[in-house]
Design a protein around this motif. Structure first.
Motif, PDB file in Angstrom:
ATOM      1  N   VAL A 140       0.846  -1.203   0.000  1.00  0.00           N
ATOM      2  CA  VAL A 140       0.000   0.000   0.000  1.00  0.00           C
ATOM      3  C   VAL A 140       0.880   1.251   0.000  1.00  0.00           C
ATOM      4  CG1 VAL A 140      -1.779   1.268   1.256  1.00  0.00           C
ATOM      5  CG2 VAL A 140      -1.865  -1.225   1.151  1.00  0.00           C
ATOM      6  N   ARG A 186       2.220   1.888  -3.451  1.00  0.00           N
ATOM      7  CA  ARG A 186       1.199   2.470  -4.335  1.00  0.00           C
ATOM      8  C   ARG A 186       0.997   3.953  -4.034  1.00  0.00           C
ATOM      9  NH1 ARG A 186      -3.895  -1.083  -3.412  1.00  0.00           N
ATOM     10  NH2 ARG A 186      -4.834   0.408  -4.880  1.00  0.00           N
ATOM     11  N   ARG A 214      -7.886   9.753  -4.495  1.00  0.00           N
ATOM     12  CA  ARG A 214      -9.209   9.529  -3.914  1.00  0.00           C
ATOM     13  C   ARG A 214      -9.604   8.062  -3.989  1.00  0.00           C
ATOM     14  NH1 ARG A 214     -11.724  12.105  -0.346  1.00  0.00           N
ATOM     15  NH2 ARG A 214     -11.757  10.046   0.537  1.00  0.00           N
ATOM     16  N   ALA A 215      -9.313   7.416  -5.109  1.00  0.00           N
ATOM     17  CA  ALA A 215      -9.670   6.007  -5.266  1.00  0.00           C
ATOM     18  C   ALA A 215      -8.943   5.141  -4.245  1.00  0.00           C
ATOM     19  CB  ALA A 215      -9.356   5.548  -6.689  1.00  0.00           C
ATOM     20  N   LEU A 216      -7.665   5.413  -4.020  1.00  0.00           N
ATOM     21  CA  LEU A 216      -6.915   4.648  -3.028  1.00  0.00           C
ATOM     22  C   LEU A 216      -7.444   4.921  -1.626  1.00  0.00           C
ATOM     23  CD1 LEU A 216      -4.591   2.749  -2.303  1.00  0.00           C
ATOM     24  CD2 LEU A 216      -3.070   4.763  -2.249  1.00  0.00           C
ATOM     25  N   ASP A 239     -10.494   5.720  -0.778  1.00  0.00           N
ATOM     26  CA  ASP A 239     -11.770   5.021  -0.620  1.00  0.00           C
ATOM     27  C   ASP A 239     -11.546   3.523  -0.437  1.00  0.00           C
ATOM     28  OD1 ASP A 239     -13.089   7.427  -0.872  1.00  0.00           O
ATOM     29  OD2 ASP A 239     -13.602   7.142  -2.995  1.00  0.00           O
ATOM     30  N   GLU A 240     -10.629   2.978  -1.190  1.00  0.00           N
ATOM     31  CA  GLU A 240     -10.321   1.547  -1.076  1.00  0.00           C
ATOM     32  C   GLU A 240      -9.812   1.192   0.316  1.00  0.00           C
ATOM     33  OE1 GLU A 240      -6.637  -1.233  -2.397  1.00  0.00           O
ATOM     34  OE2 GLU A 240      -7.452   0.045  -3.993  1.00  0.00           O
ATOM     35  N   ARG A 241      -8.965   2.045   0.885  1.00  0.00           N
ATOM     36  CA  ARG A 241      -8.335   1.762   2.180  1.00  0.00           C
ATOM     37  C   ARG A 241      -9.153   2.284   3.360  1.00  0.00           C
ATOM     38  NH1 ARG A 241      -5.457  -2.237   1.807  1.00  0.00           N
ATOM     39  NH2 ARG A 241      -4.693  -1.678   3.889  1.00  0.00           N
ATOM     40  N   ASN A 242     -10.297   2.923   3.097  1.00  0.00           N
ATOM     41  CA  ASN A 242     -11.139   3.502   4.150  1.00  0.00           C
ATOM     42  C   ASN A 242     -10.390   4.560   4.946  1.00  0.00           C
ATOM     43  OD1 ASN A 242     -13.639   3.785   5.475  1.00  0.00           O
ATOM     44  ND2 ASN A 242     -13.007   2.419   7.119  1.00  0.00           N
ATOM     45  N   TRP A 243      -9.566   5.338   4.238  1.00  0.00           N
ATOM     46  CA  TRP A 243      -8.915   6.495   4.854  1.00  0.00           C
ATOM     47  C   TRP A 243      -9.911   7.644   4.810  1.00  0.00           C
ATOM     48  CZ3 TRP A 243      -3.970   5.680   1.455  1.00  0.00           C
ATOM     49  CH2 TRP A 243      -3.199   4.641   2.001  1.00  0.00           C
ATOM     50  N   THR A 244     -10.716   7.764   5.844  1.00  0.00           N
ATOM     51  CA  THR A 244     -11.808   8.742   5.832  1.00  0.00           C
ATOM     52  C   THR A 244     -11.333  10.157   6.126  1.00  0.00           C
ATOM     53  OG1 THR A 244     -12.258   8.122   8.128  1.00  0.00           O
ATOM     54  CG2 THR A 244     -13.590   7.070   6.417  1.00  0.00           C
TER      55      THR A 244
END
Length: 289
Positions: free
Chosen positions: A137, A140, A189-191, A193-198
């Protein structure tokens, strides 16, 4: 029932130097008496205000208030700068003192006080958590920022840190690399959302033993970077404590917003255990119903 009242504040302003067009701090919406609004209405109000986050005061009684937070696109669990703005707004109405905000991440203790002619607000975060950031991660993320592992500060290893929202925390060794990196907002933003980094992607550079500069990436709508991020500041304090990189009780200073023309200043007090305390001021931008 009272009608909702919209206010606008700039939270955590660094008044030592104005940004573009004299702007400082991170704009936040504050909606008082918002109990009659449903989720769709709160989202529409937040989108209309257009700031990264807006706080909605749903219910208030002596010493306690219930808050929810919305970006222009979705509800967020917690927002530090909107929390500070709301505390200042309520102190202006009722006078400074202690109050507890009931939020989606749990109760947040607030203290407001007069600092000369300004109101300073401090919140104590929920109990923090810090965990490893997987190498895949991290690779990326760095790739999306045009960085490599060689750009990292070896004394400050990457982690994921939570003090209301999850934030990846990476620290760059070189000030020039910190200033120059760029990113594609949609891919970041996509990463997230995928990782739930709110919260935000928190990128730091260490200025001194107790002083950092932060860039907090928050791609939402037309926004790409946050000028001041209270939850990230709390997460940074938790990160430093977890790694044993400071000796509590300790205070660190975080500068933010220079890269988006809105200089901001956040004070972070790190106790030996429990929640992290983040302090700052807020100035009213405009008022309207």
């Amino acid at each position: 029932m009272s009608s909702p009242v919209i206010r606008r504040y700039a939270a955590f302003p660094d008044t030592s130097g104005a940004g573009e067009r004299g702007q400082v701090g991170n704009p936040a919406g504050v909606v008082l008496a918002a109990g009659a609004l449903d989720e769709a209405q709160m989202l529409a109000v937040a989108a209309g205000i257009g700031y990264s986050e807006t706080a909605f005061v749903l219910h208030q009684e002596s010493g306690r208030a219930t808050l929810r937070y919305f970006s222009p696109l979705a509800e967020v669990p917690f927002c530090g700068h909107a929390t500070i703005a709301t505390a200042v707004a309520l102190a202006q109405e009722q006078g400074p003192g202690d109050i507890v905000f009931d939020t989606p991440v749990g109760p947040i203790a607030l203290r407001t006080r007069m600092d000369g002619e300004q109101i300073t607000a401090s919140f104590t975060s929920t109990t923090p958590q810090v965990r490893a950031l997987a190498d895949e991660v991290l690779g990326r993320l760095l790739g999306l920022l045009g960085l490599t592992a060689a750009d990292l500060d070896p004394a400050l290893p990457p982690r994921e840190s939570f003090a209301g929202n999850w934030h990846p925390v990476v620290v760059l060794a070189d000030a020039a690399r910190f200033d120059a990196f760029t990113f594609a907002p949609g891919a970041v933003r996509a990463l997230m959302d995928e990782r739930n980094w709110t919260g935000t992607v928190t990128v730091l550079h260490r200025r001194g033993p107790d002083e950092f500069e932060a860039r907090n990436l928050f791609p939402v709508g037309a926004i790409t970077e946050d000028p001041a991020t209270g939850s990230a500041a709390a997460s940074t304090g938790a990160y430093l404590r977890d790694l044993g990189l400071l000796t509590p009780p300790a205070r660190i200073v975080i500068h933010q917003g220079r890269h988006v023309g809105r200089p901001s200043l956040l004070l972070v007090d790190v106790p030996t255990d429990g929640g992290i305390v983040v302090s700052g001021t807020a100035v009213q931008i405009a008022d309207g119903a």
